[in-house]
Design a protein around this motif. Structure first.
Motif, PDB file in Angstrom:
ATOM      1  N   LEU A 162       0.849  -1.179   0.000  1.00 55.33           N
ATOM      2  CA  LEU A 162       0.000   0.000   0.000  1.00 55.33           C
ATOM      3  C   LEU A 162       0.892   1.239   0.000  1.00 55.33           C
ATOM      4  CD1 LEU A 162      -2.630  -1.008   2.721  1.00 55.33           C
ATOM      5  CD2 LEU A 162      -2.799  -1.302   0.255  1.00 55.33           C
ATOM      6  N   ARG A 163       0.465   2.289  -0.681  1.00 57.66           N
ATOM      7  CA  ARG A 163       1.234   3.541  -0.647  1.00 57.66           C
ATOM      8  C   ARG A 163       0.295   4.720  -0.815  1.00 57.66           C
ATOM      9  NH1 ARG A 163       6.288   6.087  -4.100  1.00 57.66           N
ATOM     10  NH2 ARG A 163       4.807   6.125  -5.819  1.00 57.66           N
ATOM     11  N   GLN A 164       0.542   5.751  -0.001  1.00 58.45           N
ATOM     12  CA  GLN A 164      -0.210   6.989  -0.085  1.00 58.45           C
ATOM     13  C   GLN A 164       0.669   8.126   0.427  1.00 58.45           C
ATOM     14  OE1 GLN A 164      -2.013   9.093  -1.476  1.00 58.45           O
ATOM     15  NE2 GLN A 164      -4.048   8.181  -1.135  1.00 58.45           N
ATOM     16  N   ASN A 165       0.364   9.331   0.010  1.00 60.03           N
ATOM     17  CA  ASN A 165       1.131  10.499   0.421  1.00 60.03           C
ATOM     18  C   ASN A 165       0.776  10.912   1.843  1.00 60.03           C
ATOM     19  OD1 ASN A 165       1.891  13.521   0.531  1.00 60.03           O
ATOM     20  ND2 ASN A 165       2.792  12.827  -1.402  1.00 60.03           N
ATOM     21  N   SER A 166       1.769  11.336   2.594  1.00 60.54           N
ATOM     22  CA  SER A 166       1.543  11.722   3.989  1.00 60.54           C
ATOM     23  C   SER A 166       0.550  12.877   4.108  1.00 60.54           C
ATOM     24  CB  SER A 166       2.872  12.110   4.651  1.00 60.54           C
ATOM     25  OG  SER A 166       3.465  13.217   3.972  1.00 60.54           O
ATOM     26  N   ALA A 167       0.500  13.751   3.099  1.00 56.59           N
ATOM     27  CA  ALA A 167      -0.431  14.880   3.155  1.00 56.59           C
ATOM     28  C   ALA A 167      -1.876  14.401   3.162  1.00 56.59           C
ATOM     29  CB  ALA A 167      -0.187  15.815   1.976  1.00 56.59           C
ATOM     30  N   VAL A 168      -2.162  13.336   2.433  1.00 59.38           N
ATOM     31  CA  VAL A 168      -3.512  12.763   2.420  1.00 59.38           C
ATOM     32  C   VAL A 168      -3.857  12.218   3.804  1.00 59.38           C
ATOM     33  CG1 VAL A 168      -5.003  10.993   1.419  1.00 59.38           C
ATOM     34  CG2 VAL A 168      -3.391  12.244  -0.035  1.00 59.38           C
ATOM     35  N   HIS A 169      -2.930  11.481   4.396  1.00 58.77           N
ATOM     36  CA  HIS A 169      -3.179  10.945   5.741  1.00 58.77           C
ATOM     37  C   HIS A 169      -3.474  12.070   6.726  1.00 58.77           C
ATOM     38  CE1 HIS A 169      -0.303   7.526   4.403  1.00 58.77           C
ATOM     39  NE2 HIS A 169      -1.543   7.257   4.051  1.00 58.77           N
ATOM     40  N   GLY A 170      -2.706  13.162   6.633  1.00 59.48           N
ATOM     41  CA  GLY A 170      -2.919  14.275   7.549  1.00 59.48           C
ATOM     42  C   GLY A 170      -4.315  14.847   7.436  1.00 59.48           C
ATOM     43  N   ARG A 171      -4.799  15.011   6.206  1.00 60.53           N
ATOM     44  CA  ARG A 171      -6.145  15.568   6.017  1.00 60.53           C
ATOM     45  C   ARG A 171      -7.222  14.612   6.512  1.00 60.53           C
ATOM     46  NH1 ARG A 171      -3.784  17.124   0.971  1.00 60.53           N
ATOM     47  NH2 ARG A 171      -4.821  15.412  -0.127  1.00 60.53           N
ATOM     48  N   VAL A 172      -7.048  13.314   6.219  1.00 64.20           N
ATOM     49  CA  VAL A 172      -8.055  12.336   6.629  1.00 64.20           C
ATOM     50  C   VAL A 172      -8.106  12.221   8.154  1.00 64.20           C
ATOM     51  CG1 VAL A 172      -8.677   9.892   6.565  1.00 64.20           C
ATOM     52  CG2 VAL A 172      -7.929  11.035   4.472  1.00 64.20           C
ATOM     53  N   VAL A 173      -6.952  12.127   8.786  1.00 63.17           N
ATOM     54  CA  VAL A 173      -6.915  12.032  10.248  1.00 63.17           C
ATOM     55  C   VAL A 173      -7.514  13.284  10.880  1.00 63.17           C
ATOM     56  CG1 VAL A 173      -5.354  12.023  12.242  1.00 63.17           C
ATOM     57  CG2 VAL A 173      -4.998  10.403  10.371  1.00 63.17           C
ATOM     58  N   ALA A 174      -7.195  14.458  10.329  1.00 68.41           N
ATOM     59  CA  ALA A 174      -7.751  15.701  10.863  1.00 68.41           C
ATOM     60  C   ALA A 174      -9.276  15.703  10.797  1.00 68.41           C
ATOM     61  CB  ALA A 174      -7.179  16.892  10.099  1.00 68.41           C
ATOM     62  N   GLU A 175      -9.829  15.228   9.684  1.00 70.66           N
ATOM     63  CA  GLU A 175     -11.286  15.192   9.540  1.00 70.66           C
ATOM     64  C   GLU A 175     -11.917  14.189  10.498  1.00 70.66           C
ATOM     65  OE1 GLU A 175     -14.768  14.764   6.122  1.00 70.66           O
ATOM     66  OE2 GLU A 175     -12.662  14.481   5.577  1.00 70.66           O
ATOM     67  N   LEU A 176     -11.290  13.018  10.659  1.00 66.98           N
ATOM     68  CA  LEU A 176     -11.825  12.022  11.590  1.00 66.98           C
ATOM     69  C   LEU A 176     -11.811  12.548  13.017  1.00 66.98           C
ATOM     70  CD1 LEU A 176     -10.182   8.749  10.204  1.00 66.98           C
ATOM     71  CD2 LEU A 176     -12.592   9.406  10.037  1.00 66.98           C
ATOM     72  N   LEU A 177     -10.713  13.173  13.408  1.00 69.89           N
ATOM     73  CA  LEU A 177     -10.612  13.701  14.766  1.00 69.89           C
ATOM     74  C   LEU A 177     -11.619  14.834  15.012  1.00 69.89           C
ATOM     75  CD1 LEU A 177      -6.730  13.790  15.118  1.00 69.89           C
ATOM     76  CD2 LEU A 177      -8.273  12.287  16.370  1.00 69.89           C
ATOM     77  N   LYS A 178     -11.806  15.677  14.025  1.00 68.91           N
ATOM     78  CA  LYS A 178     -12.750  16.790  14.179  1.00 68.91           C
ATOM     79  C   LYS A 178     -14.183  16.289  14.233  1.00 68.91           C
ATOM     80  CE  LYS A 178     -14.076  21.217  12.124  1.00 68.91           C
ATOM     81  NZ  LYS A 178     -13.795  22.208  11.046  1.00 68.91           N
ATOM     82  N   THR A 179     -14.540  15.386  13.347  1.00 72.22           N
ATOM     83  CA  THR A 179     -15.912  14.870  13.312  1.00 72.22           C
ATOM     84  C   THR A 179     -16.244  14.096  14.585  1.00 72.22           C
ATOM     85  OG1 THR A 179     -15.740  14.677  10.906  1.00 72.22           O
ATOM     86  CG2 THR A 179     -17.548  13.506  11.965  1.00 72.22           C
ATOM     87  N   ALA A 180     -15.249  13.416  15.157  1.00 73.03           N
ATOM     88  CA  ALA A 180     -15.464  12.651  16.385  1.00 73.03           C
ATOM     89  C   ALA A 180     -15.440  13.528  17.628  1.00 73.03           C
ATOM     90  CB  ALA A 180     -14.410  11.551  16.508  1.00 73.03           C
ATOM     91  N   GLY A 181     -15.134  14.816  17.460  1.00 75.96           N
ATOM     92  CA  GLY A 181     -15.106  15.725  18.599  1.00 75.96           C
ATOM     93  C   GLY A 181     -13.860  15.605  19.455  1.00 75.96           C
ATOM     94  N   VAL A 182     -12.792  15.048  18.883  1.00 73.40           N
ATOM     95  CA  VAL A 182     -11.553  14.870  19.644  1.00 73.40           C
ATOM     96  C   VAL A 182     -10.652  16.085  19.523  1.00 73.40           C
ATOM     97  CG1 VAL A 182      -9.458  13.460  19.878  1.00 73.40           C
ATOM     98  CG2 VAL A 182     -11.655  12.368  19.378  1.00 73.40           C
ATOM     99  N   ALA A 183     -10.499  16.613  18.311  1.00 68.13           N
ATOM    100  CA  ALA A 183      -9.639  17.780  18.094  1.00 68.13           C
ATOM    101  C   ALA A 183     -10.136  18.544  16.884  1.00 68.13           C
ATOM    102  CB  ALA A 183      -8.194  17.343  17.881  1.00 68.13           C
ATOM    103  N   ASP A 184     -10.346  19.851  17.045  1.00 66.34           N
ATOM    104  CA  ASP A 184     -10.857  20.675  15.956  1.00 66.34           C
ATOM    105  C   ASP A 184      -9.753  21.216  15.051  1.00 66.34           C
ATOM    106  OD1 ASP A 184     -13.476  20.370  16.723  1.00 66.34           O
ATOM    107  OD2 ASP A 184     -13.433  22.108  18.063  1.00 66.34           O
ATOM    108  N   ASP A 185      -8.520  21.215  15.549  1.00 66.00           N
ATOM    109  CA  ASP A 185      -7.443  21.887  14.809  1.00 66.00           C
ATOM    110  C   ASP A 185      -6.188  21.027  14.734  1.00 66.00           C
ATOM    111  OD1 ASP A 185      -6.910  21.940  17.477  1.00 66.00           O
ATOM    112  OD2 ASP A 185      -6.376  24.068  17.570  1.00 66.00           O
ATOM    113  N   TYR A 186      -6.354  19.752  14.416  1.00 60.76           N
ATOM    114  CA  TYR A 186      -5.210  18.836  14.407  1.00 60.76           C
ATOM    115  C   TYR A 186      -4.083  19.346  13.512  1.00 60.76           C
ATOM    116  CZ  TYR A 186      -2.408  14.734  13.217  1.00 60.76           C
ATOM    117  OH  TYR A 186      -1.359  13.883  12.993  1.00 60.76           O
ATOM    118  N   GLU A 187      -4.414  19.837  12.328  1.00 59.99           N
ATOM    119  CA  GLU A 187      -3.377  20.250  11.383  1.00 59.99           C
ATOM    120  C   GLU A 187      -2.642  21.506  11.840  1.00 59.99           C
ATOM    121  OE1 GLU A 187      -4.307  18.930   6.993  1.00 59.99           O
ATOM    122  OE2 GLU A 187      -6.047  19.996   7.800  1.00 59.99           O
ATOM    123  N   LYS A 188      -3.197  22.223  12.808  1.00 57.90           N
ATOM    124  CA  LYS A 188      -2.521  23.412  13.330  1.00 57.90           C
ATOM    125  C   LYS A 188      -1.639  23.112  14.537  1.00 57.90           C
ATOM    126  CE  LYS A 188      -6.170  26.572  11.781  1.00 57.90           C
ATOM    127  NZ  LYS A 188      -7.175  27.588  12.210  1.00 57.90           N
TER     128      LYS A 188
END
Length: 395
Positions: A162-188
């Motif tokens: 499997l291979r994917q760019n780290s930037a994609v992972h960052g965006r996906v993780v940020a959205e999951l964390l925000k939607t779950a109410g864990v962190a609103d500003d992960y990328e910051k």
């Protein structure tokens, strides 16, 4: 061991998703299983030994008795009966994994093999009986060659990276964390706080994704692809997918994000003894990333969670990029930085008690030059091979 990126490399190609991954492994599986079936059919034609004239091991006799072969012509031919049963089970496996039917209809009914090791065990039982009662002439030949092929290719033919760019992972993780109410500003968050948050989430079993939440197309595609990977490992065996390569790895969080995504589909399991079915693998590409690679890996391997995943005799694979480092710093600088990074990574990984396997991201037969593989191995930095190396063949 053979590997492939076809169906698993999503970096820059949104068309490579779960369906493509399943199709790639299905086609690979069909190629391997058809080969096994042809060779088992040929062995069945040759091994006509009669129980009236030779003895067999209890394991071989049990295999023959389980074959469901009702043919009176083979009643006293335990090897043929055994291979009839093996063929029937493998034919069912082919249909299960690919939807295909074998070229020759089985002469008995059999359940699909759960994994390649079960097939290998059956073939080994045939081989051991031949060695014991027919002599050493069976140490070589089509049967041991077939056993070796099953050991190498399994039900997957080539391990899919499997291979994917780290930037994609960052965006996906940020959205999951925000939607779950864990962190609103992960990328910051700064790197230290990102890692603390990721390690906290990797320490418990609660999932972030919800079937009732709305996500971007990118996040839905990534989760569906990982779910397909989890299903593929169950169907095609543990060696069908082993590594998750992270393009443009720049920081420790890039590695931890992958385990958080794997956790969402059950491929990473947190507990007192955490386990993962797929290991994160960094790809250091630019000159700056190559220079930072030893420190990144040192901090990564010092994390208790990562040490627990690897165990005492694990192997950490690290991919180093040739073409991108060449573009970034020119040919001479690239080769020199790759040399230095390879030596430094070897020191870091071995000091952590693990083995290092460098994956050289070069194109073609020894760098598209068609050169000598022997000389290419000798040209590696001293001490960095130690019997383990991966090289790309592409272009």
């Amino acid at each position: 061991r053979v590997g492939s990126w076809v169906g698993g490399d999503r970096d820059g190609n949104p068309n490579v998703e779960g369906g493509m991954l399943r199709q790639a492994l299905s086609r690979q599986s069909g190629a391997a299983l058809r080969l096994y079936l042809e060779q088992i059919d040929a062995l069945g034609a040759e091994l006509s030994l009669s129980s009236r004239f030779t003895r067999v091991t209890p394991e071989l006799q049990a295999l023959a008795d389980r074959a469901n072969d009702a043919s009176p012509q083979r009643a006293d031919e335990p090897y043929r009966r055994s291979l009839t049963g093996v063929y029937a089970r493998l034919a069912a496996t082919l249909t299960l994994l690919t939807g295909e039917r074998p070229a020759r209809t089985p002469m008995a009914k059999g359940e699909p093999y759960a994994n390649p090791s079960d097939l290998k065990d059956d073939l080994t039982a045939v081989h051991q009986s031949l060695l014991k009662y027919q002599g050493s002439s069976f140490r070589t030949g089509p049967l041991p060659d077939l056993i070796r092929a099953v050991d190498v290719f399994g039900f997957h033919l080539a391990t899919l990276d499997l291979r994917q760019n780290s930037a994609v992972h960052g965006r996906v993780v940020a959205e999951l964390l925000k939607t779950a109410g864990v962190a609103d500003d992960y990328e910051k968050l700064d790197e230290s706080k990102r890692c603390d948050l990721l390690l906290h989430e990797l320490g418990h079993g609660r999932l972030l994704a919800s079937p009732f939440a709305a996500y971007s197309d990118e996040t839905k595609r990534e989760l569906k692809t990982l779910a397909a990977a989890a299903d593929a490992k169950k169907r095609h065996g543990p060696n069908s997918i082993r590594n998750y390569i992270i393009s443009n790895t720049m920081a420790l969080s890039d590695l931890l994000e992958v385990y958080l995504l794997l956790k969402e589909v059950g491929l990473f399991r947190p507990s007192a003894e955490p386990a993962t079915d797929i290991f994160a693998e960094p790809l250091f590409e630019t000159i700056g990333d190559l220079r930072a690679a030893p420190d990144t890996m040192k901090r990564y391997l010092e994390i208790p969670l990562i040490r627990a995943l690897h165990g005492k005799a694990g192997v950490q694979e690290v991919m180093i990029g040739y073409s991108d480092s060449n573009k970034d710093g020119s040919y001479l600088t690239s080769i020199w930085e790759l040399q230095k990074a390879s030596r430094a990574l070897h020191a870091v990984v071995t000091s952590a008690g693990l083995g290092l396997q460098l994956f050289h991201g070069r194109g073609g037969a020894v760098g598209r030059g068609g050169g000598s593989s022997y000389e290419a191995l000798l040209a590696q930095p001293q001490g960095t091979v130690n019997g383990r190396i991966r090289i790309t063949e592409q272009g």
